[in-house]
Design a protein around this motif. Structure first.
Motif, PDB file in Angstrom:
ATOM      1  N   LYS A 111      52.858 135.973 -32.783  1.00  0.00           N
ATOM      2  CA  LYS A 111      53.486 137.275 -32.995  1.00  0.00           C
ATOM      3  C   LYS A 111      53.305 137.687 -34.450  1.00  0.00           C
ATOM      4  N   PRO A 112      53.206 138.988 -34.714  1.00  0.00           N
ATOM      5  CA  PRO A 112      53.082 139.438 -36.121  1.00  0.00           C
ATOM      6  C   PRO A 112      54.361 139.188 -36.898  1.00  0.00           C
ATOM      7  N   ILE A 113      54.196 138.968 -38.219  1.00  0.00           N
ATOM      8  CA  ILE A 113      55.334 138.706 -39.091  1.00  0.00           C
ATOM      9  C   ILE A 113      56.096 139.997 -39.322  1.00  0.00           C
ATOM     10  N   ARG A 114      57.398 139.951 -39.138  1.00  0.00           N
ATOM     11  CA  ARG A 114      58.242 141.129 -39.326  1.00  0.00           C
ATOM     12  C   ARG A 114      59.133 140.911 -40.550  1.00  0.00           C
ATOM     13  N   MET A 115      59.337 141.986 -41.286  1.00  0.00           N
ATOM     14  CA  MET A 115      60.147 141.919 -42.485  1.00  0.00           C
ATOM     15  C   MET A 115      61.356 142.831 -42.325  1.00  0.00           C
ATOM     16  N   ARG A 116      62.497 142.335 -42.759  1.00  0.00           N
ATOM     17  CA  ARG A 116      63.725 143.121 -42.697  1.00  0.00           C
ATOM     18  C   ARG A 116      63.732 144.153 -43.810  1.00  0.00           C
ATOM     19  N   ILE A 117      64.069 145.391 -43.478  1.00  0.00           N
ATOM     20  CA  ILE A 117      64.045 146.506 -44.417  1.00  0.00           C
ATOM     21  C   ILE A 117      65.464 146.777 -44.888  1.00  0.00           C
ATOM     22  N   HIS A 118      65.615 146.921 -46.192  1.00  0.00           N
ATOM     23  CA  HIS A 118      66.901 147.232 -46.805  1.00  0.00           C
ATOM     24  C   HIS A 118      66.829 148.619 -47.433  1.00  0.00           C
ATOM     25  N   ARG A 119      67.868 149.403 -47.242  1.00  0.00           N
ATOM     26  CA  ARG A 119      67.981 150.725 -47.861  1.00  0.00           C
ATOM     27  C   ARG A 119      69.238 150.749 -48.715  1.00  0.00           C
ATOM     28  N   SER A 120      69.132 151.339 -49.915  1.00  0.00           N
ATOM     29  CA  SER A 120      70.260 151.423 -50.833  1.00  0.00           C
ATOM     30  C   SER A 120      70.499 152.875 -51.202  1.00  0.00           C
ATOM     31  N   CYS A 121      71.751 153.197 -51.474  1.00  0.00           N
ATOM     32  CA  CYS A 121      72.153 154.558 -51.812  1.00  0.00           C
ATOM     33  C   CYS A 121      71.688 154.895 -53.232  1.00  0.00           C
ATOM     34  N   GLY A 129      74.497 149.819 -44.272  1.00  0.00           N
ATOM     35  CA  GLY A 129      74.670 148.900 -43.156  1.00  0.00           C
ATOM     36  C   GLY A 129      73.860 149.351 -41.957  1.00  0.00           C
ATOM     37  N   ASN A 130      74.460 149.183 -40.768  1.00  0.00           N
ATOM     38  CA  ASN A 130      73.759 149.596 -39.554  1.00  0.00           C
ATOM     39  C   ASN A 130      73.733 151.111 -39.398  1.00  0.00           C
ATOM     40  N   ASN A 131      74.741 151.801 -39.972  1.00  0.00           N
ATOM     41  CA  ASN A 131      74.779 153.251 -39.859  1.00  0.00           C
ATOM     42  C   ASN A 131      74.072 153.876 -41.046  1.00  0.00           C
ATOM     43  N   LYS A 132      73.978 155.222 -41.037  1.00  0.00           N
ATOM     44  CA  LYS A 132      73.269 155.965 -42.068  1.00  0.00           C
ATOM     45  C   LYS A 132      74.215 156.589 -43.080  1.00  0.00           C
ATOM     46  N   ILE A 133      75.455 156.144 -43.144  1.00  0.00           N
ATOM     47  CA  ILE A 133      76.443 156.690 -44.074  1.00  0.00           C
ATOM     48  C   ILE A 133      76.867 155.570 -45.019  1.00  0.00           C
ATOM     49  N   CYS A 134      76.876 155.871 -46.326  1.00  0.00           N
ATOM     50  CA  CYS A 134      77.246 154.873 -47.328  1.00  0.00           C
ATOM     51  C   CYS A 134      78.731 154.541 -47.194  1.00  0.00           C
ATOM     52  N   ALA A 135      79.055 153.251 -47.295  1.00  0.00           N
ATOM     53  CA  ALA A 135      80.440 152.824 -47.128  1.00  0.00           C
ATOM     54  C   ALA A 135      81.279 153.108 -48.369  1.00  0.00           C
ATOM     55  N   GLN A 136      80.668 153.346 -49.528  1.00  0.00           N
ATOM     56  CA  GLN A 136      81.426 153.575 -50.765  1.00  0.00           C
ATOM     57  C   GLN A 136      81.620 155.062 -51.055  1.00  0.00           C
ATOM     58  N   CYS A 137      80.495 155.816 -51.095  1.00  0.00           N
ATOM     59  CA  CYS A 137      80.591 157.228 -51.473  1.00  0.00           C
ATOM     60  C   CYS A 137      80.413 158.179 -50.301  1.00  0.00           C
ATOM     61  N   GLN A 138      80.301 157.665 -49.072  1.00  0.00           N
ATOM     62  CA  GLN A 138      80.174 158.479 -47.866  1.00  0.00           C
ATOM     63  C   GLN A 138      78.959 159.406 -47.939  1.00  0.00           C
ATOM     64  N   HIS A 139      77.894 158.925 -48.581  1.00  0.00           N
ATOM     65  CA  HIS A 139      76.670 159.726 -48.687  1.00  0.00           C
ATOM     66  C   HIS A 139      75.767 159.430 -47.502  1.00  0.00           C
ATOM     67  N   THR A 140      75.230 160.483 -46.917  1.00  0.00           N
ATOM     68  CA  THR A 140      74.310 160.312 -45.794  1.00  0.00           C
ATOM     69  C   THR A 140      72.933 159.932 -46.337  1.00  0.00           C
TER      70      THR A 140
END
Length: 339
Positions: A111-121, A129-140
């Motif tokens: 199987k091809p190697i998969r990399m976990r993607i991280h997004r930061s505000c 996290g799993n959703n698209k809203i920041c837990a600190q500043c509620q930024h989408t």
């Protein structure tokens, strides 16, 4: 007389013995005698009840294995050997594969190697996290929010992607004497690694008589056999650093250009003077010769002509003035009070 005695009733002694035997059998708690008493008729003759058939052993059903699509058969020992080899290459040690029981076949899927993607505000630098809203500043989450790892550039069929060359500076801390060779893997398969070299500008010289390029490492034109001189143009040109010509060039044949001479005593360069074959040079012979700034020697016939070399620019008077003012402001003035 014997006939009536045989046909008469049985004696009472036999009846009494049978009854006493049945009483003793019924009084016992265990049924050992009862069973032996009831089994007497079966011993006298064959039983009329048919024998029950013995059941046949059930067949052993082996479990079926569903082979996935794209799976290949490999031996378990080969997988252990690959793991030991990769660990040895990673930590630079030698690891012997351990045998855990008998070797057997198994299935493996590549199987091809998969990399976990991280997004930061991009506002508060918090990780999404799993959703698209920041837990600190509620930024989408938007396009300005950085992503790790960065998205790869899509390769086009016509345009080839040029690999990025990183500027790597060697570490010369503590004055390392040995030369460090920096290399990087070659993007071409089965090719030698790339060695970092100092970037150099390729210089081209053109003959001013026939406009032919000089071959690298030669000073004679291949077309007209002209010796490279100060009039032959250079690409790229550096007239500010080399106004009289470039090192290794012959003297110019143009008599309109001024010439320079070196003092034969201290090798100090005199200021530029007109060419001796020009009209100004012939008229200047009647004047007093120039005097050396260093040894006060007047320029004579023994002073050779200065070859083309680099000329240091004269310092800017405004820069010198500002430096002197700063040094004067830093100087400590005496207050006139003695201890």
């Amino acid at each position: 007389m014997s006939t009536p005695a045989q046909s008469g009733p049985e004696p009472a002694g036999k009846k009494k013995g049978l009854l006493s035997r049945m009483k003793t059998v019924l009084k016992r708690s265990d049924g050992s005698k009862r069973l032996s008493f009831s089994s007497k008729p079966s011993a006298a003759g064959p039983s009329t009840k048919p024998a029950e058939p013995t059941p046949a052993p059930a067949p052993v059903i082996e479990p079926t294995i569903d082979i996935p699509v794209g799976a290949t058969k490999v031996m378990r020992s080969q997988i252990d050997a690959d793991r030991a080899r990769k660990l040895g290459e990673r930590f630079a040690v030698t690891i012997e594969p351990l045998s855990a029981g008998p070797d057997k076949e198994t299935y493996r899927i590549e199987k091809p190697i998969r990399m976990r993607i991280h997004r930061s505000c991009h506002r508060c630098n918090a990780t999404f996290g799993n959703n698209k809203i920041c837990a600190q500043c509620q930024h989408t989450r938007c396009k300005n929010c950085p992503r790790y790892p960065p998205k790869k550039v899509e390769k086009k069929d016509k345009e080839a992607v040029v690999p990025k060359v990183m500027d790597i500076e060697p570490d010369t801390y503590y004055g390392l004497r040995e030369q460090i060779i920096l290399t990087k893997p070659n993007p071409k398969p089965n090719a030698q690694p790339l060695v970092r070299k100092k970037p150099m500008q390729r210089v081209r010289r053109t003959c001013h008589e026939c406009s032919a390029l000089f071959q690298p490492g030669t000073k004679i034109c291949a077309g007209c056999e002209h010796v490279r001189c100060a009039d032959c143009p250079r690409d790229p040109a550096k007239k500010k650093k080399y106004p009289d010509g470039y090192p290794g060039d012959a003297f110019s044949s143009n008599i309109d250009r001024p010439v320079k001479y070196n003092c034969h005593k201290c090798n100090k360069t005199f200021p530029p003077v007109p060419h001796p074959d020009s009209a100004e040079g012939i008229a200047a012979k009647e004047k007093e010769p120039l005097e050396c700034v260093r040894c006060k020697h007047p320029m004579c016939k023994d002073c050779p002509r200065a070859p083309p070399q680099r000329v240091e620019p004269a310092p800017d008077p405004e820069v010198l003035k500002s430096v002197r003012e700063k040094l004067a402001a830093l100087s400590v003035q005496s207050t006139g009070v003695e201890a």
